[in-house]
Design a protein around this motif. Structure first.
Motif, PDB file in Angstrom:
ATOM      1  N   THR A 136       0.835  -1.197   0.000  1.00  0.00           N
ATOM      2  CA  THR A 136       0.000   0.000   0.000  1.00  0.00           C
ATOM      3  C   THR A 136       0.874   1.253   0.000  1.00  0.00           C
ATOM      4  O   THR A 136       0.656   2.184  -0.781  1.00  0.00           O
TER       5      THR A 136
ATOM      6  N   ASN B 287       2.565   1.595  -3.297  1.00  0.00           N
ATOM      7  CA  ASN B 287       1.597   2.069  -4.284  1.00  0.00           C
ATOM      8  C   ASN B 287       1.309   3.553  -4.107  1.00  0.00           C
ATOM      9  O   ASN B 287       1.242   4.303  -5.070  1.00  0.00           O
TER      10      ASN B 287
ATOM     11  N   VAL C 108       1.926   6.865  -6.562  1.00  0.00           N
ATOM     12  CA  VAL C 108       0.732   7.478  -7.171  1.00  0.00           C
ATOM     13  C   VAL C 108       1.120   8.739  -7.933  1.00  0.00           C
ATOM     14  O   VAL C 108       1.910   9.548  -7.448  1.00  0.00           O
TER      15      VAL C 108
ATOM     16  N   ARG D 288      -4.600   9.057  -1.773  1.00  0.00           N
ATOM     17  CA  ARG D 288      -5.368   7.868  -2.051  1.00  0.00           C
ATOM     18  C   ARG D 288      -6.762   8.179  -2.586  1.00  0.00           C
ATOM     19  O   ARG D 288      -7.534   7.266  -2.827  1.00  0.00           O
TER      20      ARG D 288
ATOM     21  N   ASP E 247      -9.825   8.930  -4.976  1.00  0.00           N
ATOM     22  CA  ASP E 247     -10.063   8.609  -6.380  1.00  0.00           C
ATOM     23  C   ASP E 247     -11.148   9.532  -6.919  1.00  0.00           C
ATOM     24  O   ASP E 247     -11.656  10.399  -6.215  1.00  0.00           O
TER      25      ASP E 247
ATOM     26  N   TYR F 265      -4.411   0.304  -0.353  1.00  0.00           N
ATOM     27  CA  TYR F 265      -4.561   1.102  -1.566  1.00  0.00           C
ATOM     28  C   TYR F 265      -4.041   0.316  -2.747  1.00  0.00           C
ATOM     29  O   TYR F 265      -2.917  -0.199  -2.722  1.00  0.00           O
ATOM     30  N   SER F 266      -4.869   0.207  -3.762  1.00  0.00           N
ATOM     31  CA  SER F 266      -4.495  -0.506  -4.991  1.00  0.00           C
ATOM     32  C   SER F 266      -4.065  -1.935  -4.727  1.00  0.00           C
ATOM     33  O   SER F 266      -3.189  -2.450  -5.403  1.00  0.00           O
ATOM     34  N   ILE F 267      -4.612  -2.547  -3.695  1.00  0.00           N
ATOM     35  CA  ILE F 267      -4.294  -3.941  -3.481  1.00  0.00           C
ATOM     36  C   ILE F 267      -5.459  -4.532  -2.701  1.00  0.00           C
ATOM     37  O   ILE F 267      -6.033  -3.875  -1.838  1.00  0.00           O
TER      38      ILE F 267
ATOM     39  N   ASP G 187      -4.748 -10.590  -1.891  1.00  0.00           N
ATOM     40  CA  ASP G 187      -3.805 -10.567  -3.004  1.00  0.00           C
ATOM     41  C   ASP G 187      -2.997 -11.861  -3.053  1.00  0.00           C
ATOM     42  O   ASP G 187      -2.223 -12.157  -2.132  1.00  0.00           O
TER      43      ASP G 187
END
Lengths: 892, 109
Positions: free
Chosen positions: A509, A512, A516, A694, A696, A848-850, A854
């Protein structure tokens, strides 16, 4: 009376059992001497007399025990004796003791430290009397419109106090360099709700907290101590705030923390602007604090406010529709952001503590086995299994208590560091400390863990004792005991797996988030803010002139490549929004209008930040205000001249598939349509992250950029792109500023890289704490696996010797043992998979983004664990392969 | 010289009575009981000292260190007010009981 005597004497006895025994011994000795003398007088020879006397006297031990019963000290003394014995046992086995003590102390210390944070932040009430009755009221989204507040106050009957407050920045000037200070407007009611008792002086009077009242100010304790040296004669003195004189009426106590950063407090009624008093649409950052009346429940208050809310909606549908009054307990508001993180971290250290306990339990089982002879002898001598369990439990609890003391010391030492790391993120950080609750918690943890890791080995040992280990039948058979071992190691590995997966996810996270694309270039950009006092910069021309002059000077500093200004910059949380309407489209209801976040910028803004132009054009020199106009305010709302640049998000929402360039938008300010400012879209800029890295698209407001020169406001954020270090740059900036106006402070000086990094500090903190926990867990597990394997090799020495003697290859022996470890690891990982699957969902808000499940993370973590276990097995396995068959068979 | 076991409570009563005359140490108390009972009663040391400890606990007697006949340090016990009260009650009880038992034993067959 008799009963009281007994109790009193009992307590007295407990404090001096040794003296009682000495007295008794002397008494017995006296008795014997009297008997002996009598017998000698009767003609017996001294030696026989003594023997006879001792014989007649009978068993002294028995007598002692009966006296102990009479004194009521027997149980206590037995415990003391066992404890002393336990200490001696530990002292004689220093290797074991140090390892066990450190393992446990680490676990307990980490748990105590995190608990002290959790306790202060989440469990303790706020430091105000009856703080559970404090509630924050929200007007729909958050801040309140003043007319609504006035109506609430008039119509409600559930609150004792209901007051306004607002965070404001002030400039403090005097005999020192001007400083920029965070302050607040507070009402008398807010101070009353918090039951504030000033350190010195008094709070506001009714006349002072009224429109047009005398200018007064309250100081925070910190400001009083710092800027004013804590002198009591500050009272009734005048200080200069934003260029005007204010009389100090009092100093607030050090623990006043409603607005942690605020250092100056002005009466709110004096600060409310006339525009805000009329407009129900204007929610200008005013917040409402209320205190429930005694005996009124939260739900009652909620119900009444709902009635008021409905009434207002009926009266003022235009502004108040879909704006229900919301009630949030103050404490929840304070800790909202960290609650989940703290519990997650607490859970992580609790897992570490469990692993530490398992390890110590492992060690204790091994020790119990080594001491099986001692136990067997004890049971042969008449000790019951209860005696033995009790004795071992006392040993465990003593270990746990010592470890807690050490652990508390660790926590005490580590806490300042923890607070420093967390202070920026955690509210109420100043309240964190090791207090009574933490103490009680640690004591409970100590006893709990002592019982936890002590019971299994104790029972195992007592069973062994009863099974008659003296027969030494256990040689070679590794059934029951080793199953306990294996279960513990599997448990340990699975818990470690859960923690490793969590840290893997959080680590990614952070990676990531760091990667960003925030839509702007932060390298080498420094930002600082300047606010202009209204007293000196009354009109737009003055503000504009100031900005032009400062920018000119900044651009001429050698080494500065670009300089620009805006009212905010990316990842800055100071944005302000306003609803926006598209010209030529039907006007939606207010509650459905999408707000746009406005940034007034200078023409170099986009270039300085490297924000790309998607279409249209940037602002140019013609987008300023015509200089020939004497007063800008005379022109009806910048009609015709106004330009706006919007971001891609704006285009996606309002003009999907259309070309927005040349379209016009309007701000629905004021009632008269013709007076509302209309702007032409001239360009589209790339999206930037406005608040959080983070965020969006669904979480952000659309953005609009307008030329600063067209509507200068006295709050500016300057941004400089340069190759110079900020330390070299700042003095030059200050020098340039003070040659324009020596009374202006600059504040919020930060490089955008710093801003960017601070933006994810909360995620980073959870990551560091969880990764730390996982690292400790992993090392404890490795030690655990090593321990059990090393023990197993000792146990199977003879078996291995036989194998080797029969021609087994040493490689095979190594493989055999490695396989044992790997099998345990695999079972542990399988269990851990289930655990991680069900537990790691709580992390999803932090990630975040995971995704929490996973697969790659699970795979890597499994690999790491298996590798670690193999490493842990390697040493004992190699040692086993070097066993000399001859020696192994001869031993025992 | 047969040994007689003290019935429940009797040992403490006897000790209280002995101490009513004068403070004494453990050996002395045992000796007194032995002599005054015409060498019928003999106190076991194993019961005497725990009994003394219990009585101290209850506050009936107190102890002080003093010097005994053979010039050694010895613990002297003496009666407290509470002990005296206890002695009176118990003595009355005992005498009533003894008389009642005697009456039964001496009844005409």
């Amino acid at each position: 009376m008799e009963f009281l005597n007994k109790i009193r004497n009992w307590f007295a006895n407990l404090s001096r059992p040794a003296a009682l025994h000495d007295d008794l011994a002397e008494e017995v000795e006296h008795h014997l001497s009297m008997t002996i003398e009598r017998k000698i007088a009767d003609g017996m020879n001294p030696e026989d007399a003594r023997k006879q006397a001792v014989k007649e006297f009978g068993a002294v031990e028995r007598l002692k025990e009966e006296c102990q019963d009479a004194w009521g000290t027997r149980v206590f003394e037995n415990c003391m004796r066992d404890s002393r014995l336990a200490f001696r046992t530990y002292w004689n086995d220093k290797g074991f003791s140090v390892v066990a003590l450190l393992t446990l102390a680490l676990g307990i210390g980490a748990t105590a430290a995190i608990f002290s944070v959790t306790n202060a932040v989440l469990l303790q009430p706020l430091p105000y009397p009856d703080s559970n009755r404090l509630i924050e009221l929200m007007d729909g989204g958050g801040s309140v419109a003043i007319p609504n507040f006035e109506d609430w106050k008039e119509q409600q009957s559930v609150f004792e106090h209901l007051g306004l407050y607002k965070e404001v920045g002030y400039t403090l000037t005097g005999s020192f360099d001007p400083i920029r200070i965070d302050g607040a407007l507070v009402s008398r009611d807010v101070l009353a709700a918090l039951a504030v008792r000033p350190e010195i002086g008094r709070t506001f009077s009714e006349e002072e907290d009224a429109p047009g009242g005398p200018p007064v100010v309250l100081l925070s304790y910190g400001l009083w101590q710092g800027q004013f040296d804590g002198k009591r004669d500050i009272l009734n003195q005048t200080i200069q705030i934003d260029g005007s004189s204010h009389v100090v009426t009092g100093v607030l106590p050090a623990d006043f923390q409603l607005i942690p950063k605020a250092k100056l407090f002005l009466p709110v009624e004096q600060g409310i602007e006339d525009g805000d008093r009329q407009n129900r649409n204007n929610q200008s950052s005013y917040r409402v604090l209320a205190k429930l009346k005694q005996g009124i429940s939260f739900d009652q208050a909620k119900a009444e406010m709902a009635v008021i809310s409905n009434r207002l909606t009926e009266l003022y549908p235009q502004s108040n529709k879909d704006r229900p009054i919301r009630l949030v307990p103050l404490v929840e508001l304070k800790v909202r952001g960290v609650k989940q993180t703290l519990w997650i971290v607490f859970g992580a250290v609790a897992l570490v503590l469990v692993i530490a306990c398992i390890n110590v339990a492992n060690l204790l089982v091994v020790r119990a086995f080594i001491r099986r002879r001692e136990m067997a002898i004890r049971s042969a001598m008449g000790a019951t299994s209860g005696d033995i369990i009790g004795k071992l439990l006392i040993e465990s609890i003593i270990l746990a208590i010592s470890a807690s003391v050490l652990g508390l010391l660790f926590a005490y030492g580590g806490l300042p560091f923890l607070i420093r790391v967390a202070a920026q993120i955690i509210p109420r950080a100043s309240e964190i400390g090791i207090d009574g609750t933490v103490f009680v918690f640690t004591a409970a943890v100590a006893l709990g863990t002592g019982a936890l890791f002590g019971l299994a080995p104790a029972f195992a040992a007592s069973r062994n004792a009863l099974a008659g280990v003296l027969k030494e039948s256990s040689r070679g058979s590794t059934s029951g005991r080793s199953r306990i071992f294996q279960c513990m190691v599997v448990g340990e590995i699975s818990l470690t797996f859960v923690l490793l997966v969590a840290s893997g996810l959080l680590l990614q996270t952070i990676i990531n988030l760091q990667g960003v694309d925030a839509g702007f270039d932060h390298e080498g950009v420094l930002s600082f803010r300047v606010d202009l006092p209204e007293s000196k910069y009354a009109d737009a021309n003055a503000i504009d002139q100031f900005s032009i002059e400062l920018l000119r000077r900044l651009r001429s500093i050698p080494g500065v490549q670009l300089a620009s200004l805006g009212t905010q910059f990316p990842l800055d949380d100071r944005g302000w929004g306003t609803p926006v309407l598209i010209e030529g489209r039907p006007v939606p209801h207010r509650s459905e209008q999408i707000p746009i976040e406005i940034n007034m910028i200078d023409s170099d803004y986009f270039e300085t930040l490297g924000i790309p132009l998607i279409s249209g054009r940037w602002f140019n020199a013609r987008d300023t205000y015509p200089a020939n106009l004497e007063k800008r305010e005379e022109l009806p709302n910048w009609a015709g001249l106004n330009v706006i640049i919007v971001d891609e998000q704006f285009v996606r929402r309002h003009f999907p598939g259309e070309d927005p360039i040349g379209k016009q938008v309007r701000f629905p300010w004021g009632e008269i349509r013709d007076e509302q400012p209309v702007m032409t879209i001239v360009g589209v800029a790339g999206d930037v992250k406005q608040n959080k890295l983070r965020e969006d698209d669904t979480q952000v407001w659309v953005k609009g950029y307008m030329p600063f020169a067209q509507r200068p406001i006295p709050y500016m954020a300057f941004i400089l792109k340069s190759r110079l270090a900020s330390g070299d740059l700042l003095p030059v900036i200050r020098q340039n500023l003070s040659s324009i106006d020596s009374q202006l402070p600059i504040y919020d000086i930060r490089s955008l890289s710093e801003v960017r990094s601070a933006n994810i500090s909360s995620e980073r903190m959870s990551m560091i704490l969880i990764v730390g926990s996982a690292a400790i867990a992993l090392s404890l597990s490795v030690i655990g696996v090593y321990g059990i394997l090393a023990y197993s090799v000792t146990q199977r020495r003879r078996e291995i010797g036989v194998r080797l003697a029969l021609g087994a290859r040493r490689r095979r022996v190594v493989n055999l043992l490695l396989r044992q470890g790997v099998v345990l690891a695999l079972i542990g990982i399988a269990v851990g998979f289930i655990g991680a699957f069900s537990v790691n969902r709580v992390l999803s808000n932090l990630l975040y983004s995971i995704v929490p499940n996973d697969p790659l993370t699970y795979l890597i973590v499994s690999g790491v664990l298996i590798f670690a276990v193999i490493m842990a097995c390697a040493i004992p396995a190699l040692r086993a392969s070097r066993i000399s068959p001859l020696e192994a068979l001869q031993s025992d | 010289m047969t040994k007689h076991i003290f019935p429940q409570g009797a040992l403490e009563l006897v000790i209280l009575r002995v101490l009513q005359n004068a403070p004494n140490h453990g050996w002395g108390i045992a000796q007194k009981i032995h002599l005054i009972s015409n060498e019928v009663l003999k106190v076991e040391e194993g019961s005497l000292y725990p009994a003394l400890a219990r009585m101290v606990q209850k506050g009936w007697i107190k102890s002080d260190w003093g010097t005994s006949e053979n010039n050694r340090r010895a613990k002297y016990y003496h009666l407290t007010r509470l002990g005296l009260k206890q002695l009176n009650t118990e003595q009355a009880n005992w005498e009533a009981m003894a008389e009642a038992i005697a009456n039964i034993l001496q009844m005409e067959s």
